[in-house]
Design a protein around this motif. Structure first.
Motif, mmCIF file in Angstrom:
data_model
loop_
_atom_site.group_PDB
_atom_site.id
_atom_site.type_symbol
_atom_site.label_atom_id
_atom_site.label_comp_id
_atom_site.label_asym_id
_atom_site.label_seq_id
_atom_site.Cartn_x
_atom_site.Cartn_y
_atom_site.Cartn_z
ATOM 1 N N VAL A 27 -22.823 -20.497 -0.547
ATOM 2 C CA VAL A 27 -23.117 -20.379 0.879
ATOM 3 C C VAL A 27 -24.570 -19.932 1.037
ATOM 4 O O VAL A 27 -25.021 -19.004 0.360
ATOM 5 N N LEU A 28 -25.291 -20.606 1.928
ATOM 6 C CA LEU A 28 -26.697 -20.313 2.166
ATOM 7 C C LEU A 28 -26.920 -19.902 3.620
ATOM 8 O O LEU A 28 -26.445 -20.577 4.538
ATOM 9 N N ASP A 29 -27.636 -18.817 3.816
ATOM 10 C CA ASP A 29 -28.081 -18.393 5.139
ATOM 11 C C ASP A 29 -29.476 -18.984 5.344
ATOM 12 O O ASP A 29 -30.434 -18.605 4.666
ATOM 13 N N ALA A 30 -29.593 -19.918 6.291
ATOM 14 C CA ALA A 30 -30.865 -20.587 6.558
ATOM 15 C C ALA A 30 -31.439 -20.194 7.908
ATOM 16 O O ALA A 30 -32.139 -20.980 8.548
ATOM 17 N N THR A 31 -31.156 -18.977 8.331
ATOM 18 C CA THR A 31 -31.645 -18.517 9.626
ATOM 19 C C THR A 31 -33.171 -18.531 9.664
ATOM 20 O O THR A 31 -33.846 -18.111 8.719
ATOM 21 N N PHE A 58 -36.857 -21.725 3.985
ATOM 22 C CA PHE A 58 -37.565 -23.003 4.032
ATOM 23 C C PHE A 58 -38.906 -22.902 4.752
ATOM 24 O O PHE A 58 -39.689 -23.856 4.769
ATOM 25 N N ASP A 59 -39.178 -21.742 5.332
ATOM 26 C CA ASP A 59 -40.424 -21.583 6.071
ATOM 27 C C ASP A 59 -41.593 -21.260 5.155
ATOM 28 O O ASP A 59 -42.723 -21.695 5.403
ATOM 29 N N PRO A 70 -46.374 -26.452 9.504
ATOM 30 C CA PRO A 70 -45.339 -25.492 9.081
ATOM 31 C C PRO A 70 -44.228 -26.115 8.242
ATOM 32 O O PRO A 70 -43.815 -27.255 8.462
ATOM 33 N N HIS A 71 -43.717 -25.328 7.299
ATOM 34 C CA HIS A 71 -42.526 -25.610 6.477
ATOM 35 C C HIS A 71 -42.339 -27.095 6.128
ATOM 36 O O HIS A 71 -41.266 -27.664 6.303
ATOM 37 N N MET A 72 -43.389 -27.694 5.585
ATOM 38 C CA MET A 72 -43.288 -29.085 5.159
ATOM 39 C C MET A 72 -42.424 -29.183 3.896
ATOM 40 O O MET A 72 -42.382 -28.272 3.072
ATOM 41 N N LEU A 73 -41.738 -30.304 3.748
ATOM 42 C CA LEU A 73 -40.847 -30.522 2.601
ATOM 43 C C LEU A 73 -41.630 -30.405 1.294
ATOM 44 O O LEU A 73 -42.672 -31.048 1.134
#
Length: 282
Positions: A27-31, A58-59, A70-73
């Motif tokens: 489980v991942l929290d991606a808030t 991911f930021d 911002p937050h590019m792949l």
């Protein structure tokens, strides 16, 4: 408990509670919060999370280093290295949630799909839905876990850059859908980032992400299908854009739930397009 297999890109809180102890489930929290909110997502994860949830940043951390937007792949090797540090392997079944219901978690769902990992789902309703059903939460530092072994397999059809998108703007088999609020799309509300023009891409259509949700949950698949039928043809390739590539992924997940097949996210989104003067703005 036997190994789990995720068959849907969206799972309920009751489903997750039933399968939380599955040996291959992570489980991942991606808030993530919008700039200027002054909220610290990682701090809040330490204070309250679904038991065993690991924080997916991911930021900053799982993003392209030194990118102009911002937050590019990140590159596949970077992505693999970072998710391995979270204990994720090729065999992992992943459920992603955020603390706002449905907001930033679909971004991580899209990242895994782009890296070739299909066994990933978003928790419908997020942490609020988990708590509303009376499920326990935990706090403090997480328990230790083993390193994973993840080999990203980049799926280019899931992502597009600005120059490539420019070539598709007037192509009949492509429809660009913009997830920003209608006022930003039509240019009646200024953009929050300095140096970014107001308006939208030529031939793009407005589909604010909030129209696909109710009370932090996705609308039923049939209603989602109606939403997409109103702005696109069933056989078109859909390219999703937003402010910085986060809520565009809500549209991508909703489109998959609605049965659409050709789904692409414009990673730079309006932050790139609106600030790059060679790109046309209406």
């Amino acid at each position: 408990m036997s190994a789990l297999n995720i068959s849907s890109p969206l799972v309920s809180a009751s489903w997750l509670a039933e399968h939380l102890s599955a040996p291959n489930l992570i489980v991942l929290d991606a808030t993530w919060f919008l700039p200027g909110s002054e909220r610290d997502a990682q701090k809040e994860w330490r204070e309250k999370r679904i038991p065993g949830a690991r924080f997916f940043d991911f930021d900053n951390q799982i993003a392209l280093p030194s990118a102009p937007f911002p937050h590019m792949l990140p590159e596949p090797a970077h992505f693999s290295r970072e998710v391995e540090a979270l204990g994720i392997s090729d065999e992992s079944q992943i459920v992603v949630y955020d603390s706002q219901g449905v907001f930033s978690a679909p971004r991580v769902w899209w990242m895994f799909r782009t890296m070739g990992h299909d066994q990933v789902a978003v928790l419908d309703g997020g942490l609020p839905a988990w708590e509303a059903e009376g499920n326990v939460v935990e706090q403090g530092e997480p328990s230790a876990f083993d390193m994973g072994k993840f080999d990203a397999c980049y799926q280019a059809q899931w992502v597009i850059d600005g120059d490539s998108l420019l070539q598709h703007l007037n192509t009949p088999d492509v429809q660009v859908l913009d997830a920003r609020a209608a006022a930003r799309f039509y240019g009646t509300q200024p953009e929050p980032r300095q140096g970014v023009r107001s308006g939208h891409m030529p031939s793009a259509k407005s589909l604010p992400f909030g129209q696909l949700l109710k009370d932090g949950h996705f609308l039923p698949a049939e209603q989602l299908q109606h939403r997409f039928d109103a702005v696109s043809d069933a056989d078109q390739r859909l390219i999703f854009s937003c402010g910085s590539g986060v809520t565009a992924c809500i549209l991508a997940l909703a489109a998959e739930l609605a049965g659409r097949k050709q789904l692409t996210v414009y990673d730079g989104s309006w932050t790139e397009w609106g600030a790059t003067y060679k790109y046309p703005v209406v």
